[in-house]
Scaffold this motif. Structure first.
Motif, PDB file in Angstrom:
ATOM      1  N   UNK A 176       0.807  -1.212   0.000  1.00 33.38           N
ATOM      2  CA  UNK A 176       0.000   0.000   0.000  1.00 33.38           C
ATOM      3  C   UNK A 176       0.839   1.259   0.000  1.00 33.38           C
ATOM      4  N   UNK A 177       0.160   2.382  -0.156  1.00 35.45           N
ATOM      5  CA  UNK A 177       0.777   3.693  -0.283  1.00 35.45           C
ATOM      6  C   UNK A 177       1.140   4.238   1.100  1.00 35.45           C
ATOM      7  N   UNK A 178       2.130   5.110   1.172  1.00 33.16           N
ATOM      8  CA  UNK A 178       2.637   5.589   2.451  1.00 33.16           C
ATOM      9  C   UNK A 178       1.881   6.825   2.932  1.00 33.16           C
TER      10      UNK A 178
ATOM     11  N   UNK B 200       5.093   0.911  -8.273  1.00 28.37           N
ATOM     12  CA  UNK B 200       4.173   2.027  -8.045  1.00 28.37           C
ATOM     13  C   UNK B 200       3.897   2.221  -6.559  1.00 28.37           C
ATOM     14  N   UNK B 201       3.759   3.509  -6.170  1.00 23.52           N
ATOM     15  CA  UNK B 201       3.725   3.827  -4.746  1.00 23.52           C
ATOM     16  C   UNK B 201       2.520   3.225  -4.035  1.00 23.52           C
ATOM     17  N   UNK B 202       1.427   2.982  -4.750  1.00 23.70           N
ATOM     18  CA  UNK B 202       0.270   2.386  -4.076  1.00 23.70           C
ATOM     19  C   UNK B 202       0.470   0.901  -3.810  1.00 23.70           C
ATOM     20  N   UNK B 203       1.570   0.351  -4.281  1.00 22.02           N
ATOM     21  CA  UNK B 203       1.900  -1.057  -4.015  1.00 22.02           C
ATOM     22  C   UNK B 203       3.163  -1.195  -3.161  1.00 22.02           C
TER      23      UNK B 203
ATOM     24  N   UNK C 294      -1.173  -8.495  -9.296  1.00 20.56           N
ATOM     25  CA  UNK C 294      -0.892  -7.067  -9.224  1.00 20.56           C
ATOM     26  C   UNK C 294      -1.858  -6.276 -10.088  1.00 20.56           C
ATOM     27  N   UNK C 295      -1.312  -5.399 -10.927  1.00 19.57           N
ATOM     28  CA  UNK C 295      -2.135  -4.596 -11.832  1.00 19.57           C
ATOM     29  C   UNK C 295      -2.131  -5.142 -13.256  1.00 19.57           C
TER      30      UNK C 295
END
Length: 338
Positions: free
Chosen positions: A34-36, A67-70, A197-198
């Motif tokens: 997840x994203x920070x 990617x930052x959301x992962x 993932x995506x």
């Protein structure tokens, strides 16, 4: 599959962090983090606490892509736990936040925004959005790079790495097996499910072209990834966002058909309006754009236009794409994508 649903306001719906735990061997692994942001950090900590864990207990982190959301919380979890962070070798420098790798991406972004014809005001809005986004990148992580075919023994399961580029250069799926002792057929469920993932999402089609500027011929790479997933014929897949996909073959075929239709739509724009840059084609396809979509829209148009250029269907000159004199055979349009 044990998953924690994490907040996400900007991208393809709520993110998933998957938990793999082997209590007998005292092993805990996460697939994506997840994203920070404070909210997502709290979601993840609370989800782990409900299961009797905390960040310090995590032994391994497996990232589907950079990617930052992962990957946003990977560095922070690693700092608290000394976890090993696995990510494809193409994405490892970005997860590590290597200055040269980050600078190269930023330079390529500016070059492509200019090539795509993105207006100055839209470009400035995008760059401002991305600058604010740096606050949720999280801490850099020390990574252990992996590649296609790498088998990981984490959380009491084996994960076989399937490199799945398109949406991102280093995106990977992970085919789920039993523990190391069952590898080779001991578990009847081995190989029937995967973390994707995506690469495959249940609602949206993953962006290609604007999600990772490093991917060469992104539409072709993505179509190859989808065909590879089709060949695996999974019973179920676990995506990076939203709910599991119980009919992955149907969903992959739907995404491929979507891209065939979009290719036709791109050709329709050129036929109706004449030569155009990627930004103009994007405007006809998607309308007004804001936030991250300022890059996702023309990036998607570019992915299709560049594929058609590579196949000799359109020409490219001074930033604009045009149909060749010989008309495209619409009956064979699918051959351009799959």
């Amino acid at each position: 599959m044990d998953r924690i649903s994490l907040g996400n306001e900007e991208f393809e719906g709520r993110n998933n962090a998957y938990i793999l735990a082997d209590e007998e061997r005292d092993e805990l692994a996460l697939v994506d983090t997840g994203i920070a942001t404070d909210a997502v950090r709290a979601d993840l900590r609370e989800g782990l606490a409900e299961r009797g864990y905390e960040f310090a207990d995590v032994d391994d982190i497996v990232l589907t892509h950079f990617h930052v959301d992962h990957a946003g919380l990977a560095g922070e979890i690693q700092r608290e736990s000394d976890a090993t962070v696995y990510v494809h070798e193409a994405d490892a420098p970005l997860v590590e936040q290597d200055p040269d790798a980050v600078a190269a991406v930023e330079e390529q972004r500016l070059e492509l925004l200019e090539q795509w014809g993105v207006p100055d005001d839209a470009r400035d809005e995008l760059l401002s959005f991305l600058e604010m986004g740096k606050s949720v990148e999280g801490e850099p992580a020390e990574t252990t790079p992996i590649e296609d075919g790498t088998v990981l023994d984490v959380g009491g399961r084996t994960l076989e790495t399937l490199h799945a580029p398109g949406h991102a250069a280093g995106l990977c799926c992970f085919e789920i097996g039993g523990g190391p002792e069952t590898r080779g057929g001991g578990d009847a469920a081995d190989g029937t499910e995967a973390f994707v993932g995506d690469a495959v999402l249940p609602v949206y089609t993953p962006n290609v072209g604007g999600a990772d500027f490093r991917v060469d011929r992104p539409l072709e790479r993505y179509a190859e990834t989808l065909e590879r997933i089709l060949d695996r014929d999974y019973d179920r897949v676990w995506p990076g966002h939203r709910d599991p996909i119980d009919e992955p073959t149907d969903r992959v075929q739907t995404i491929l058909e979507h891209h065939r239709e979009r290719t036709e739509n791109v050709l329709d724009v050129l036929e109706e309006h004449g030569p155009a840059d990627a930004w103009t084609v994007s405007a006809h396809l998607f309308g007004d754009l804001e936030g991250i979509h300022i890059v996702h829209g023309p990036g998607e148009a570019y992915a299709h236009l560049d594929h058609l250029r590579q196949e000799g269907v359109v020409t490219f000159d001074e930033g604009r794409y045009a149909l060749r004199d010989s008309a495209t055979d619409r009956e064979s349009i699918g051959e351009f994508v799959a």
